[in-house]
Design a protein around this motif. Structure first.
Motif, PDB file in Angstrom:
ATOM      1  N   ASP A 131       0.824  -1.211   0.000  1.00 14.48           N
ATOM      2  CA  ASP A 131       0.000   0.000   0.000  1.00 14.48           C
ATOM      3  C   ASP A 131       0.858   1.261   0.000  1.00 14.48           C
ATOM      4  O   ASP A 131       0.535   2.247  -0.684  1.00 14.48           O
ATOM      5  N   TYR A 132       1.949   1.233   0.751  1.00 13.18           N
ATOM      6  CA  TYR A 132       2.854   2.388   0.788  1.00 13.18           C
ATOM      7  C   TYR A 132       3.490   2.615  -0.578  1.00 13.18           C
ATOM      8  O   TYR A 132       3.584   3.754  -1.052  1.00 13.18           O
ATOM      9  N   ILE A 133       3.914   1.532  -1.219  1.00 11.05           N
ATOM     10  CA  ILE A 133       4.550   1.666  -2.528  1.00 11.05           C
ATOM     11  C   ILE A 133       3.545   2.177  -3.561  1.00 11.05           C
ATOM     12  O   ILE A 133       3.861   3.037  -4.379  1.00 11.05           O
ATOM     13  N   VAL A 134       2.325   1.658  -3.511  1.00 14.11           N
ATOM     14  CA  VAL A 134       1.301   2.111  -4.460  1.00 14.11           C
ATOM     15  C   VAL A 134       0.961   3.577  -4.237  1.00 14.11           C
ATOM     16  O   VAL A 134       0.841   4.361  -5.192  1.00 14.11           O
ATOM     17  N   SER A 135       0.820   3.987  -2.988  1.00 15.76           N
ATOM     18  CA  SER A 135       0.450   5.376  -2.713  1.00 15.76           C
ATOM     19  C   SER A 135       1.588   6.355  -2.975  1.00 15.76           C
ATOM     20  O   SER A 135       1.336   7.534  -3.210  1.00 15.76           O
ATOM     21  N   SER A 136       2.826   5.891  -2.953  1.00 14.82           N
ATOM     22  CA  SER A 136       3.942   6.796  -3.240  1.00 14.82           C
ATOM     23  C   SER A 136       4.037   7.120  -4.725  1.00 14.82           C
ATOM     24  O   SER A 136       4.584   8.161  -5.089  1.00 14.82           O
ATOM     25  N   ALA A 137       3.518   6.245  -5.593  1.00 14.63           N
ATOM     26  CA  ALA A 137       3.486   6.470  -7.050  1.00 14.63           C
ATOM     27  C   ALA A 137       4.855   6.859  -7.587  1.00 14.63           C
ATOM     28  O   ALA A 137       5.029   7.909  -8.201  1.00 14.63           O
ATOM     29  N   ALA A 138       5.822   6.019  -7.326  1.00 15.11           N
ATOM     30  CA  ALA A 138       7.178   6.281  -7.805  1.00 15.11           C
ATOM     31  C   ALA A 138       7.214   6.222  -9.321  1.00 15.11           C
ATOM     32  O   ALA A 138       6.479   5.479  -9.958  1.00 15.11           O
ATOM     33  N   GLY A 139       8.065   7.028  -9.908  1.00 17.29           N
ATOM     34  CA  GLY A 139       8.218   7.056 -11.350  1.00 17.29           C
ATOM     35  C   GLY A 139       8.925   8.317 -11.785  1.00 17.29           C
ATOM     36  O   GLY A 139       9.371   9.116 -10.967  1.00 17.29           O
ATOM     37  N   PHE A 140       9.008   8.495 -13.081  1.00 14.36           N
ATOM     38  CA  PHE A 140       9.657   9.674 -13.647  1.00 14.36           C
ATOM     39  C   PHE A 140       8.592  10.731 -13.896  1.00 14.36           C
ATOM     40  O   PHE A 140       7.618  10.490 -14.593  1.00 14.36           O
ATOM     41  N   TYR A 141       8.778  11.899 -13.304  1.00 11.41           N
ATOM     42  CA  TYR A 141       7.813  12.988 -13.406  1.00 11.41           C
ATOM     43  C   TYR A 141       8.429  14.154 -14.170  1.00 11.41           C
ATOM     44  O   TYR A 141       9.589  14.490 -13.971  1.00 11.41           O
ATOM     45  N   VAL A 142       7.624  14.766 -15.024  1.00 10.50           N
ATOM     46  CA  VAL A 142       8.020  15.983 -15.721  1.00 10.50           C
ATOM     47  C   VAL A 142       6.942  17.017 -15.427  1.00 10.50           C
ATOM     48  O   VAL A 142       5.787  16.855 -15.833  1.00 10.50           O
ATOM     49  N   CYS A 143       7.292  18.049 -14.683  1.00  9.97           N
ATOM     50  CA  CYS A 143       6.344  19.093 -14.254  1.00  9.97           C
ATOM     51  C   CYS A 143       5.149  18.469 -13.547  1.00  9.97           C
ATOM     52  O   CYS A 143       3.994  18.797 -13.848  1.00  9.97           O
ATOM     53  N   ASP A 144       5.411  17.565 -12.636  1.00 13.06           N
ATOM     54  CA  ASP A 144       4.415  16.870 -11.823  1.00 13.06           C
ATOM     55  C   ASP A 144       3.427  16.030 -12.632  1.00 13.06           C
ATOM     56  O   ASP A 144       2.323  15.753 -12.187  1.00 13.06           O
ATOM     57  N   VAL A 145       3.809  15.645 -13.816  1.00 15.05           N
ATOM     58  CA  VAL A 145       3.022  14.717 -14.631  1.00 15.05           C
ATOM     59  C   VAL A 145       3.817  13.423 -14.731  1.00 15.05           C
ATOM     60  O   VAL A 145       4.973  13.433 -15.137  1.00 15.05           O
ATOM     61  N   ARG A 146       3.189  12.333 -14.345  1.00 13.66           N
ATOM     62  CA  ARG A 146       3.864  11.034 -14.347  1.00 13.66           C
ATOM     63  C   ARG A 146       4.014  10.554 -15.784  1.00 13.66           C
ATOM     64  O   ARG A 146       3.042  10.364 -16.498  1.00 13.66           O
ATOM     65  N   LEU A 147       5.264  10.391 -16.210  1.00  9.77           N
ATOM     66  CA  LEU A 147       5.564   9.983 -17.573  1.00  9.77           C
ATOM     67  C   LEU A 147       5.531   8.461 -17.663  1.00  9.77           C
ATOM     68  O   LEU A 147       6.332   7.785 -17.026  1.00  9.77           O
ATOM     69  N   ASN A 148       4.608   7.922 -18.437  1.00  9.27           N
ATOM     70  CA  ASN A 148       4.546   6.481 -18.639  1.00  9.27           C
ATOM     71  C   ASN A 148       4.585   6.176 -20.132  1.00  9.27           C
ATOM     72  O   ASN A 148       4.618   7.088 -20.964  1.00  9.27           O
ATOM     73  N   THR A 149       4.572   4.910 -20.479  1.00 12.22           N
ATOM     74  CA  THR A 149       4.703   4.514 -21.875  1.00 12.22           C
ATOM     75  C   THR A 149       3.529   5.005 -22.710  1.00 12.22           C
ATOM     76  O   THR A 149       3.707   5.400 -23.860  1.00 12.22           O
ATOM     77  N   GLY A 150       2.340   4.983 -22.148  1.00 13.66           N
ATOM     78  CA  GLY A 150       1.177   5.467 -22.887  1.00 13.66           C
ATOM     79  C   GLY A 150       1.310   6.929 -23.283  1.00 13.66           C
ATOM     80  O   GLY A 150       1.000   7.309 -24.414  1.00 13.66           O
ATOM     81  N   LEU A 151       1.791   7.748 -22.364  1.00 17.46           N
ATOM     82  CA  LEU A 151       1.985   9.166 -22.650  1.00 17.46           C
ATOM     83  C   LEU A 151       3.079   9.362 -23.701  1.00 17.46           C
ATOM     84  O   LEU A 151       2.949  10.193 -24.601  1.00 17.46           O
ATOM     85  N   ALA A 152       4.152   8.585 -23.590  1.00 18.39           N
ATOM     86  CA  ALA A 152       5.242   8.686 -24.569  1.00 18.39           C
ATOM     87  C   ALA A 152       4.768   8.267 -25.959  1.00 18.39           C
ATOM     88  O   ALA A 152       5.103   8.910 -26.960  1.00 18.39           O
ATOM     89  N   LEU A 153       3.974   7.202 -26.040  1.00 19.46           N
ATOM     90  CA  LEU A 153       3.469   6.762 -27.338  1.00 19.46           C
ATOM     91  C   LEU A 153       2.499   7.773 -27.929  1.00 19.46           C
ATOM     92  O   LEU A 153       2.486   7.975 -29.149  1.00 19.46           O
ATOM     93  N   LYS A 154       1.690   8.419 -27.104  1.00 14.66           N
ATOM     94  CA  LYS A 154       0.794   9.459 -27.610  1.00 14.66           C
ATOM     95  C   LYS A 154       1.590  10.631 -28.174  1.00 14.66           C
ATOM     96  O   LYS A 154       1.233  11.197 -29.211  1.00 14.66           O
ATOM     97  N   PHE A 155       2.672  10.995 -27.496  1.00 15.94           N
ATOM     98  CA  PHE A 155       3.528  12.079 -27.972  1.00 15.94           C
ATOM     99  C   PHE A 155       4.150  11.721 -29.317  1.00 15.94           C
ATOM    100  O   PHE A 155       4.116  12.510 -30.262  1.00 15.94           O
ATOM    101  N   VAL A 156       4.714  10.535 -29.399  1.00 16.77           N
ATOM    102  CA  VAL A 156       5.354  10.097 -30.646  1.00 16.77           C
ATOM    103  C   VAL A 156       4.313   9.980 -31.761  1.00 16.77           C
ATOM    104  O   VAL A 156       4.560  10.393 -32.896  1.00 16.77           O
ATOM    105  N   TYR A 157       3.151   9.435 -31.447  1.00 14.38           N
ATOM    106  CA  TYR A 157       2.092   9.295 -32.440  1.00 14.38           C
ATOM    107  C   TYR A 157       1.659  10.658 -32.967  1.00 14.38           C
ATOM    108  O   TYR A 157       1.507  10.850 -34.179  1.00 14.38           O
ATOM    109  N   GLY A 158       1.486  11.610 -32.091  1.00 17.52           N
ATOM    110  CA  GLY A 158       1.089  12.955 -32.515  1.00 17.52           C
ATOM    111  C   GLY A 158       2.103  13.585 -33.444  1.00 17.52           C
ATOM    112  O   GLY A 158       1.743  14.158 -34.482  1.00 17.52           O
TER     113      GLY A 158
END
Length: 141
Positions: free
Chosen positions: A96-123
């Motif tokens: 629960d602690y790990i899930v609530s911490s939401a670790a990851g790479f953030y850019v301007c407080d937006v969590r960067l994931n593969t879906g976001l990267a693919l949308k950027f590349v697709y656009g």
């Protein structure tokens, strides 16, 4: 892990944004140069460094997104491990602690994931394809 990723993200986010903006401005200019110089071997070899730089930045973008995806799989990994009898509640608290911490790479407080990267590349692929189609068909007509 969360604090380290947040600190690294905060330290590199402006460079990350600037590199993305440079590539976003470079790709239309790449197609304009290709159109003006013509599609010849000399023109393509002159424009290859620009293309390689763009691919390098896109690769960096994808690797940052993979970091977030790997962090999102950690809770299920810990939940699948067995630490002996009577540790289920402690394990659940850890998950629960790990899930609530939401670790990851953030850019301007937006969590960067593969879906976001693919949308950027697709656009940008849609924009580049449209621009290239417009540039190369306006010459024929």
């Amino acid at each position: 892990l969360h604090a380290v990723l947040r600190k690294a993200s905060a330290a590199t986010e402006y460079c990350f944004i600037i590199l993305q903006a440079v590539i976003a401005c470079t790709m239309p200019l790449f197609f304009a140069d290709l159109y003006l110089m013509g599609v010849s071997r000399g023109a393509i070899t002159m424009l290859l460094p620009t293309l390689f730089a763009a691919l390098g930045v896109l690769r960096m973008f994808a690797h940052a997104a993979v970091i977030t995806d790997k962090c999102s799989r950690v809770p299920s990994l810990i939940n699948s491990l067995s630490f002996g009898a009577g540790t289920e509640s402690q394990r659940q608290c850890t998950v629960d602690y790990i899930v609530s911490s939401a670790a990851g790479f953030y850019v301007c407080d937006v969590r960067l994931n593969t879906g976001l990267a693919l949308k950027f590349v697709y656009g940008w692929c849609v924009i580049a394809f449209g621009l290239a189609t417009h540039l190369f068909t306006s010459d024929v007509a």
